[in-house]
Motif scaffolding. Structure first.
Motif, PDB file in Angstrom:
ATOM      1  N   GLY A  48      -1.812  -8.685 -24.163  1.00  0.00           N
ATOM      2  CA  GLY A  48      -2.598  -9.496 -23.244  1.00  0.00           C
ATOM      3  C   GLY A  48      -2.166  -9.399 -21.797  1.00  0.00           C
ATOM      4  N   ASN A  49      -1.266  -8.487 -21.492  1.00  0.00           N
ATOM      5  CA  ASN A  49      -0.820  -8.307 -20.104  1.00  0.00           C
ATOM      6  C   ASN A  49      -1.879  -7.546 -19.316  1.00  0.00           C
ATOM      7  OD1 ASN A  49       1.816  -9.482 -20.491  1.00  0.00           O
ATOM      8  ND2 ASN A  49       2.359  -7.624 -21.612  1.00  0.00           N
ATOM      9  N   ARG A  50      -2.201  -8.066 -18.138  1.00  0.00           N
ATOM     10  CA  ARG A  50      -3.213  -7.441 -17.287  1.00  0.00           C
ATOM     11  C   ARG A  50      -2.587  -6.376 -16.393  1.00  0.00           C
ATOM     12  NH1 ARG A  50      -6.407 -10.630 -12.534  1.00  0.00           N
ATOM     13  NH2 ARG A  50      -4.244 -10.888 -11.869  1.00  0.00           N
ATOM     14  N   ASN A  51      -3.273  -5.271 -16.268  1.00  0.00           N
ATOM     15  CA  ASN A  51      -2.845  -4.205 -15.367  1.00  0.00           C
ATOM     16  C   ASN A  51      -3.996  -3.897 -14.421  1.00  0.00           C
ATOM     17  OD1 ASN A  51      -1.548  -2.059 -14.131  1.00  0.00           O
ATOM     18  ND2 ASN A  51      -2.085  -0.607 -15.731  1.00  0.00           N
ATOM     19  N   ILE A  52      -3.777  -4.111 -13.127  1.00  0.00           N
ATOM     20  CA  ILE A  52      -4.815  -3.823 -12.135  1.00  0.00           C
ATOM     21  C   ILE A  52      -4.726  -2.356 -11.732  1.00  0.00           C
ATOM     22  CG2 ILE A  52      -5.686  -4.349  -9.829  1.00  0.00           C
ATOM     23  CD1 ILE A  52      -4.587  -7.167 -10.149  1.00  0.00           C
ATOM     24  N   LEU A  53      -5.765  -1.618 -11.993  1.00  0.00           N
ATOM     25  CA  LEU A  53      -5.791  -0.198 -11.649  1.00  0.00           C
ATOM     26  C   LEU A  53      -6.205   0.007 -10.201  1.00  0.00           C
ATOM     27  CD1 LEU A  53      -7.436   1.276 -14.870  1.00  0.00           C
ATOM     28  CD2 LEU A  53      -5.010   1.109 -14.307  1.00  0.00           C
ATOM     29  N   LEU A 102      -5.139   7.013  -7.913  1.00  0.00           N
ATOM     30  CA  LEU A 102      -4.474   6.695  -9.181  1.00  0.00           C
ATOM     31  C   LEU A 102      -3.128   7.398  -9.282  1.00  0.00           C
ATOM     32  CD1 LEU A 102      -7.485   6.764 -11.688  1.00  0.00           C
ATOM     33  CD2 LEU A 102      -6.181   4.780 -10.918  1.00  0.00           C
ATOM     34  N   SER A 103      -3.045   8.596  -8.721  1.00  0.00           N
ATOM     35  CA  SER A 103      -1.761   9.309  -8.702  1.00  0.00           C
ATOM     36  C   SER A 103      -0.755   8.558  -7.843  1.00  0.00           C
ATOM     37  CB  SER A 103      -1.955  10.730  -8.156  1.00  0.00           C
ATOM     38  OG  SER A 103      -2.791  11.491  -8.996  1.00  0.00           O
ATOM     39  N   ARG A 104      -1.235   7.951  -6.767  1.00  0.00           N
ATOM     40  CA  ARG A 104      -0.359   7.176  -5.890  1.00  0.00           C
ATOM     41  C   ARG A 104       0.139   5.920  -6.602  1.00  0.00           C
ATOM     42  NH1 ARG A 104      -3.420   7.119  -1.345  1.00  0.00           N
ATOM     43  NH2 ARG A 104      -2.457   9.083  -0.759  1.00  0.00           N
ATOM     44  N   LYS A 105      -0.740   5.270  -7.347  1.00  0.00           N
ATOM     45  CA  LYS A 105      -0.312   4.105  -8.127  1.00  0.00           C
ATOM     46  C   LYS A 105       0.753   4.508  -9.135  1.00  0.00           C
ATOM     47  CE  LYS A 105      -1.991   1.019 -11.745  1.00  0.00           C
ATOM     48  NZ  LYS A 105      -1.058  -0.088 -11.540  1.00  0.00           N
ATOM     49  N   LEU A 106       0.572   5.651  -9.764  1.00  0.00           N
ATOM     50  CA  LEU A 106       1.563   6.143 -10.718  1.00  0.00           C
ATOM     51  C   LEU A 106       2.902   6.378 -10.032  1.00  0.00           C
ATOM     52  CD1 LEU A 106       2.233   7.108 -13.563  1.00  0.00           C
ATOM     53  CD2 LEU A 106       1.386   9.377 -12.932  1.00  0.00           C
ATOM     54  N   GLU A 107       2.841   6.842  -8.784  1.00  0.00           N
ATOM     55  CA  GLU A 107       4.063   7.040  -8.008  1.00  0.00           C
ATOM     56  C   GLU A 107       4.805   5.720  -7.816  1.00  0.00           C
ATOM     57  OE1 GLU A 107       5.246   8.125  -3.384  1.00  0.00           O
ATOM     58  OE2 GLU A 107       3.331   8.798  -4.193  1.00  0.00           O
ATOM     59  N   PHE A 108       4.065   4.642  -7.554  1.00  0.00           N
ATOM     60  CA  PHE A 108       4.684   3.323  -7.385  1.00  0.00           C
ATOM     61  C   PHE A 108       5.289   2.823  -8.695  1.00  0.00           C
ATOM     62  CE2 PHE A 108       1.055   2.503  -4.159  1.00  0.00           C
ATOM     63  CZ  PHE A 108       1.720   3.251  -3.198  1.00  0.00           C
ATOM     64  N   THR A 109       4.487   2.850  -9.755  1.00  0.00           N
ATOM     65  CA  THR A 109       4.914   2.246 -11.020  1.00  0.00           C
ATOM     66  C   THR A 109       5.981   3.053 -11.745  1.00  0.00           C
ATOM     67  OG1 THR A 109       3.053   3.296 -12.184  1.00  0.00           O
ATOM     68  CG2 THR A 109       2.712   1.065 -11.343  1.00  0.00           C
ATOM     69  N   SER A 110       6.135   4.322 -11.374  1.00  0.00           N
ATOM     70  CA  SER A 110       7.144   5.158 -12.039  1.00  0.00           C
ATOM     71  C   SER A 110       8.550   4.911 -11.496  1.00  0.00           C
ATOM     72  CB  SER A 110       6.785   6.640 -11.890  1.00  0.00           C
ATOM     73  OG  SER A 110       6.815   7.036 -10.528  1.00  0.00           O
ATOM     74  N   LEU A 145       1.676  -3.481  -9.969  1.00  0.00           N
ATOM     75  CA  LEU A 145       2.931  -2.727 -10.077  1.00  0.00           C
ATOM     76  C   LEU A 145       3.517  -2.769 -11.492  1.00  0.00           C
ATOM     77  CD1 LEU A 145       4.654  -3.772  -6.720  1.00  0.00           C
ATOM     78  CD2 LEU A 145       3.449  -1.643  -7.228  1.00  0.00           C
ATOM     79  N   SER A 146       2.848  -3.494 -12.385  1.00  0.00           N
ATOM     80  CA  SER A 146       3.285  -3.613 -13.784  1.00  0.00           C
ATOM     81  C   SER A 146       4.693  -4.212 -13.888  1.00  0.00           C
ATOM     82  CB  SER A 146       3.240  -2.243 -14.483  1.00  0.00           C
ATOM     83  OG  SER A 146       1.931  -1.730 -14.490  1.00  0.00           O
ATOM     84  N   ASP A 159       6.966  -8.242 -13.907  1.00  0.00           N
ATOM     85  CA  ASP A 159       6.872  -9.680 -14.109  1.00  0.00           C
ATOM     86  C   ASP A 159       6.788 -10.385 -12.756  1.00  0.00           C
ATOM     87  OD1 ASP A 159       7.326 -12.148 -15.939  1.00  0.00           O
ATOM     88  OD2 ASP A 159       8.843 -12.360 -14.363  1.00  0.00           O
ATOM     89  N   ARG A 160       5.866 -11.336 -12.646  1.00  0.00           N
ATOM     90  CA  ARG A 160       5.645 -12.005 -11.360  1.00  0.00           C
ATOM     91  C   ARG A 160       6.894 -12.757 -10.893  1.00  0.00           C
ATOM     92  NH1 ARG A 160       1.263 -16.821  -9.904  1.00  0.00           N
ATOM     93  NH2 ARG A 160       2.127 -17.308  -7.866  1.00  0.00           N
ATOM     94  N   CYS A 161       7.521 -13.510 -11.779  1.00  0.00           N
ATOM     95  CA  CYS A 161       8.701 -14.298 -11.390  1.00  0.00           C
ATOM     96  C   CYS A 161       9.828 -13.388 -10.917  1.00  0.00           C
ATOM     97  CB  CYS A 161       9.171 -15.158 -12.552  1.00  0.00           C
ATOM     98  SG  CYS A 161       8.045 -16.514 -12.951  1.00  0.00           S
ATOM     99  N   ALA A 162      10.051 -12.295 -11.659  1.00  0.00           N
ATOM    100  CA  ALA A 162      11.106 -11.348 -11.286  1.00  0.00           C
ATOM    101  C   ALA A 162      10.790 -10.691  -9.948  1.00  0.00           C
ATOM    102  CB  ALA A 162      11.279 -10.292 -12.381  1.00  0.00           C
ATOM    103  N   MET A 163       9.521 -10.391  -9.722  1.00  0.00           N
ATOM    104  CA  MET A 163       9.121  -9.774  -8.455  1.00  0.00           C
ATOM    105  C   MET A 163       9.310 -10.747  -7.300  1.00  0.00           C
ATOM    106  SD  MET A 163       5.361  -8.381  -7.264  1.00  0.00           S
ATOM    107  CE  MET A 163       4.844 -10.070  -6.871  1.00  0.00           C
ATOM    108  N   SER A 164       8.946 -12.007  -7.510  1.00  0.00           N
ATOM    109  CA  SER A 164       9.102 -13.013  -6.458  1.00  0.00           C
ATOM    110  C   SER A 164      10.573 -13.200  -6.097  1.00  0.00           C
ATOM    111  CB  SER A 164       8.491 -14.348  -6.904  1.00  0.00           C
ATOM    112  OG  SER A 164       7.087 -14.225  -7.062  1.00  0.00           O
ATOM    113  N   LYS A 165      11.429 -13.209  -7.102  1.00  0.00           N
ATOM    114  CA  LYS A 165      12.871 -13.328  -6.852  1.00  0.00           C
ATOM    115  C   LYS A 165      13.371 -12.137  -6.040  1.00  0.00           C
ATOM    116  CE  LYS A 165      14.023 -16.065 -10.955  1.00  0.00           C
ATOM    117  NZ  LYS A 165      14.745 -16.072 -12.260  1.00  0.00           N
ATOM    118  N   GLU A 166      12.872 -10.960  -6.371  1.00  0.00           N
ATOM    119  CA  GLU A 166      13.300  -9.756  -5.653  1.00  0.00           C
ATOM    120  C   GLU A 166      12.826  -9.792  -4.206  1.00  0.00           C
ATOM    121  OE1 GLU A 166      15.629  -6.786  -5.134  1.00  0.00           O
ATOM    122  OE2 GLU A 166      15.357  -7.520  -7.195  1.00  0.00           O
TER     123      GLU A 166
END
Length: 225
Positions: free
Chosen positions: A69-74, A144-152, A189-190, A192-199
């Motif tokens: 059920g995790n959402r991924n924004i493409l 989409l290739s650029r998004k893959l660059e971020f998420t990788s 970015l795939s 966790d929101r809480c972990a991202m906010s802390k970062e």
């Protein structure tokens, strides 16, 4: 339709087509306009591929949901943007993604067969239309290739910095706004929101950046353009 011509003449699908010819082209394509409230689904994952969408006003997100059920924004599509074109050109039978209106939106829907098949009237615009469609698909592939660059990237910080630096370079300014809220950015970015906010807070405390909602300012001389 006249009120949308100003938008349509700048849509990449109609590039190189004279403004005066757009109404007759739309008639040839049997286009139709639909309105969607914020949160409405334009098409669901698993629906039969039928239309290419053009955002006349509002905004649309292309999303997938995993087994848990995790959402991924493409991608996010705003005024003048296209969506659904890659699946039409690929001959995909069912949409592997969903398209959701993020704000109240007006969408032009065009049957993809009308785009990729020359009409019986030997429409003089059609060859240009097919060329433009191929160009749009190629550009979307780059995004989409650029998004893959971020998420990788391995860590949340690396993912954030890769995305934020790209946005700063794209706007040629170390101060900029992004079109995602916190949850949407995490989904994009795939992470966790809480972990991202802390970062983000750690990066702020370390003097790497400043932020307020969706506004960011990258600090340090290495980030100025």
């Amino acid at each position: 339709m006249e009120k949308y011509i100003e938008i349509l003449k700048n849509v990449s699908l109609f590039e190189g087509i004279e403004e005066d010819n757009i109404p007759s082209l739309l008639k040839c394509l049997s286009s139709k306009n639909e309105s969607y409230k914020a949160g409405s689904v334009i098409f669901n994952e698993g629906d039969t591929v039928e239309y290419v969408g053009v955002v006349l006003s509002g905004s649309v997100q292309i999303i997938t949901n995993d087994y848990y059920g995790n959402r991924n924004i493409l991608s996010s599509v705003s005024d003048g943007g296209l969506f659904g074109e890659a699946f039409a050109c690929a001959g995909t039978v069912k949409y592997p993604v969903s398209a959701v209106a993020i704000s109240d939106s007006n969408i032009m829907l065009i049957n993809y067969r009308k785009i990729i098949t020359t009409c019986s009237n030997t429409c003089i615009f059609h060859t240009k239309l097919i060329f433009n469609m191929l160009k749009v698909v190629a550009e979307k592939n780059i995004l989409l290739s650029r998004k893959l660059e971020f998420t990788s990237k391995r860590s949340i910080r690396e993912k954030l910095m890769a995305f934020l630096l790209h946005e700063a370079k794209r706007k040629n300014n170390n101060s900029f706004e992004i079109h995602f809220n916190r949850q949407e950015l995490a989904d994009y970015l795939s992470v966790d929101r809480c972990a991202m906010s802390k970062e983000l807070c750690k990066m702020r405390d370390e003097g790497i950046l400043e932020f307020n909602k969706n506004s960011f300012n990258l600090l340090g001389e290495n980030y100025f353009f």
